[in-house]
Design an enzyme around this catalytic site. Structure first.
Site, PDB file in Angstrom:
ATOM      1  N   ARG A 171       0.761  -1.272  -0.059  1.00  0.00           N
ATOM      2  CA  ARG A 171      -0.096  -0.016   0.004  1.00  0.00           C
ATOM      3  C   ARG A 171       0.776   1.183   0.148  1.00  0.00           C
ATOM      4  O   ARG A 171       1.633   1.396   1.037  1.00  0.00           O
ATOM      5  CB  ARG A 171      -0.812  -0.230   1.115  1.00  0.00           C
ATOM      6  CG  ARG A 171      -2.212   1.058   1.295  1.00  0.00           C
ATOM      7  CD  ARG A 171      -2.368   1.322   2.535  1.00  0.00           C
ATOM      8  NE  ARG A 171      -1.892   1.852   3.582  1.00  0.00           N
ATOM      9  CZ  ARG A 171      -1.638   1.533   4.791  1.00  0.00           C
ATOM     10  NH1 ARG A 171      -2.090   0.843   5.530  1.00  0.00           N
ATOM     11  NH2 ARG A 171      -0.526   2.669   5.427  1.00  0.00           N
ATOM     12  N   TYR A 222       4.215   4.997  11.649  1.00  0.00           N
ATOM     13  CA  TYR A 222       4.337   3.475  12.024  1.00  0.00           C
ATOM     14  C   TYR A 222       5.273   2.756  10.789  1.00  0.00           C
ATOM     15  O   TYR A 222       5.446   1.847  10.921  1.00  0.00           O
ATOM     16  CB  TYR A 222       2.967   2.671  12.125  1.00  0.00           C
ATOM     17  CG  TYR A 222       1.953   3.022  10.874  1.00  0.00           C
ATOM     18  CD1 TYR A 222       2.125   2.022   9.774  1.00  0.00           C
ATOM     19  CD2 TYR A 222       1.044   3.834  10.986  1.00  0.00           C
ATOM     20  CE1 TYR A 222       1.412   2.342   8.796  1.00  0.00           C
ATOM     21  CE2 TYR A 222       0.194   3.902   9.839  1.00  0.00           C
ATOM     22  CZ  TYR A 222       0.245   3.128   8.653  1.00  0.00           C
ATOM     23  OH  TYR A 222      -0.489   3.365   7.699  1.00  0.00           O
ATOM     24  N   HIS A 260      -3.382   4.480   4.715  1.00  0.00           N
ATOM     25  CA  HIS A 260      -4.660   3.528   4.951  1.00  0.00           C
ATOM     26  C   HIS A 260      -5.953   3.964   4.085  1.00  0.00           C
ATOM     27  O   HIS A 260      -6.651   3.685   3.328  1.00  0.00           O
ATOM     28  CB  HIS A 260      -4.681   3.125   6.334  1.00  0.00           C
ATOM     29  CG  HIS A 260      -5.854   2.208   6.685  1.00  0.00           C
ATOM     30  ND1 HIS A 260      -6.223   0.842   6.176  1.00  0.00           N
ATOM     31  CD2 HIS A 260      -7.027   2.498   7.303  1.00  0.00           C
ATOM     32  CE1 HIS A 260      -7.327   0.435   6.310  1.00  0.00           C
ATOM     33  NE2 HIS A 260      -8.004   1.361   7.247  1.00  0.00           N
TER      34      HIS A 260
HETATM   35  C1  LIG Z   1     -14.946  -5.993  11.801  1.00  0.00           C
HETATM   36  C2  LIG Z   1     -14.278  -4.830  11.501  1.00  0.00           C
HETATM   37  N1  LIG Z   1     -13.238  -4.719  12.450  1.00  0.00           N
HETATM   38  C3  LIG Z   1     -12.474  -3.719  12.581  1.00  0.00           C
HETATM   39  C4  LIG Z   1     -12.749  -2.540  11.436  1.00  0.00           C
HETATM   40  C5  LIG Z   1     -11.658  -1.461  11.656  1.00  0.00           C
HETATM   41  N2  LIG Z   1     -10.709  -1.464  10.169  1.00  0.00           N
HETATM   42  C6  LIG Z   1     -10.935  -0.993   9.239  1.00  0.00           C
HETATM   43  S1  LIG Z   1      -9.597  -1.268   8.109  1.00  0.00           S
HETATM   44  C7  LIG Z   1      -8.979  -2.117   9.053  1.00  0.00           C
HETATM   45  C8  LIG Z   1      -7.725  -3.020   8.595  1.00  0.00           C
HETATM   46  C9  LIG Z   1      -7.892  -3.773   7.283  1.00  0.00           C
HETATM   47  O1  LIG Z   1      -6.429  -4.329   7.042  1.00  0.00           O
HETATM   48  P1  LIG Z   1      -6.604  -5.333   5.795  1.00  0.00           P
HETATM   49  O2  LIG Z   1      -7.465  -6.414   5.995  1.00  0.00           O
HETATM   50  O3  LIG Z   1      -4.968  -5.657   5.810  1.00  0.00           O
HETATM   51  O4  LIG Z   1      -6.902  -4.419   4.425  1.00  0.00           O
HETATM   52  P2  LIG Z   1      -6.189  -3.106   3.775  1.00  0.00           P
HETATM   53  O5  LIG Z   1      -7.139  -1.973   4.460  1.00  0.00           O
HETATM   54  O6  LIG Z   1      -4.941  -2.864   4.139  1.00  0.00           O
HETATM   55  O7  LIG Z   1      -6.612  -3.144   2.403  1.00  0.00           O
HETATM   56  C10 LIG Z   1      -9.584  -2.312  10.362  1.00  0.00           C
HETATM   57  C11 LIG Z   1      -9.176  -2.907  11.377  1.00  0.00           C
HETATM   58  C12 LIG Z   1     -13.606  -2.875  10.562  1.00  0.00           C
HETATM   59  N3  LIG Z   1     -13.870  -1.634   9.615  1.00  0.00           N
HETATM   60  N4  LIG Z   1     -14.467  -3.941  10.423  1.00  0.00           N
END
Ligand SMILES: Cc1ncc(C[n+]2csc(CCOP(=O)(O)OP(=O)(O)O)c2C)c(N)n1
Length: 388
Positions: A270, A283, A274
């Protein structure tokens, strides 16, 4: 090719295009190479156009968020090859379940770019009619849509449509490395595996789940999660559009032919934040960012096209002009989106009438009209006997 994870373990990874844009051969890659070789120059130029336009969409949406026109935006910068390459392997009848970052996939599926931003403006819950593009709306509940994908694929299976590797129907779901820690994703794989559901689990390992590195999600390479559920699983260089295309095409063909689910880990990065609410300098190091800058998936495809005489100034100018039109369309289109009436929250929840939703809607309408709303327990009572 092999890459390493945090513990410097060598991990076999399919690569057909190296970071300098040279077509490369690795052990066991012949079948994939043949698939990539079948792409015409026009296909490759189309992929390039879609990758550049996806990045332009990102930049425009980020600016709109900075101007207060969007509540939030999640950029796909750096993941264009993983998204566009996999989407090129889809056929119109296949069905997509995206997370919130798959702008490149939806670009290839032809979802209107303004509609893609409704969700981020908060003007409605979805943004487009899924049946028009065979693509579900963005899902921000991490991993939930993996279950939807498996469920949908089991429906497809019951309709008898995974019957042929070209004409059958496959389902694909996209999620991140963080999502692999969610119960929903794991449960989706259990059901898909034991039911031979025609679904491809497409993981974009962009190495970060907000501020959590992949080393905080797993001790083993993530493609091996798929293996553990009994799925054919493969790790590909996610910044190599040819490898992604070939691997996804193979997995989709298996699903369409009724041979069950597969798992693909596209190892990528990425490059941006985020979301617009995030500051990655808190970080991660600029060294890491610079290292991945040199592996930019768009530069890589540009180098290939240039070497094959398929990228000239006219084509670049045409893409730039299309990008300018896209920017203008987004700037006026997004500002013109209204929020819709709050009561529209109750629309499109179920395809058929549903007692609980109808009762909640009536409660809300009474509240909105200034009438004293019925107590909550009355809703539960009136919902008895409704569709469940
Ligand atoms: C069930 C749930 N838990 C926590 C969140 C908060 N949250 C939003 S994005 C994220 C990280 C996701 O990371 P990843 O799966 O690696 O996908 P990326 O954003 O890097 O594409 C989190 C924990 C959420 N949206 N839904």
């Amino acid at each position: 090719m092999t890459t390493t994870n945090g513990s410097n373990e060598a991990i076999p990874t399919l690569q057909l295009l190296d970071p300098q844009g040279n077509r490369v051969t690795t052990r066991g890659s012949k079948g994939y190479r043949d698939r990539a070789a079948a792409l015409t120059t026009e296909d490759l130029r189309g992929m390039y156009r879609d990758m550049v336009l996806t990045r332009r969409f990102d930049d425009e949406a980020t600016s709109l968020q900075r101007q207060g026109e969007l509540a939030l935006f999640a950029p796909a910068r750096g993941q264009e090859a993983a998204q566009v390459g996999s989407a090129y392997a889809l056929r119109p009848q296949d069905y997509v379940f995206p997370s919130y970052r798959e702008h490149g996939v939806l670009q290839v599926r032809g979802v209107d770019p303004v509609d893609r931003l409704r969700f981020f403006r908060g003007s409605d819950h979805g943004g487009w009619n899924p049946t028009e593009h065979n693509s579900a709306v963005y899902t921000i509940v991490i991993g939930a849509h993996a279950l939807h994908a498996t469920g949908y694929a089991m429906g497809v299976q019951r309709d008898g449509t995974p019957h042929d590797k070209h004409d059958g129907t496959a389902v694909i779901t996209y999620f991140g490395d963080g999502a692999t820690s969610q119960g929903d994703v794991n449960e989706a794989m259990v059901y898909a595996a034991v039911n031979d559901a025609p679904v491809v689990f497409f993981l974009q390992n962009n190495q970060w789940a907000i501020s959590e590195p992949t080393t905080r999600q797993t001790k083993t390479p993530l493609y091996r999660r798929g293996e553990a559920f009994g799925l054919p699983s493969l790790r590909v260089d996610g910044n190599d559009v040819l490898a992604v295309y070939a691997a996804t095409q193979e997995a989709l063909e298996r699903a369409r032919a009724g041979e069950g689910p597969s798992f693909i880990e596209a190892f990528t990065y990425r490059m941006g934040a985020h979301t617009t609410s995030d500051d990655p300098t808190r970080y991660r190091t600029s060294d890491q960012e610079e290292q991945w800058q040199r592996r930019d998936p768009i530069d890589r495809l540009a180098a290939l096209l240039r070497a094959e005489g398929a990228l000239d100034e006219d084509f670049e100018a045409e893409i730039k002009a299309t990008g300018d039109e896209l920017g203008a369309k987004l700037r006026t289109g997004v500002r013109a989106l209204d929020g819709g009436a709050p009561v529209s929250t109750f629309d499109h929840v179920y395809a058929t009438p549903h007692g609980t939703v109808a009762a909640e809607r009536a409660w809300y309408e009474a509240y909105d009209a200034g009438e004293p709303p019925a107590p909550q327990y009355a809703i539960a009572d009136s919902a008895q006997g409704g569709a469940r």
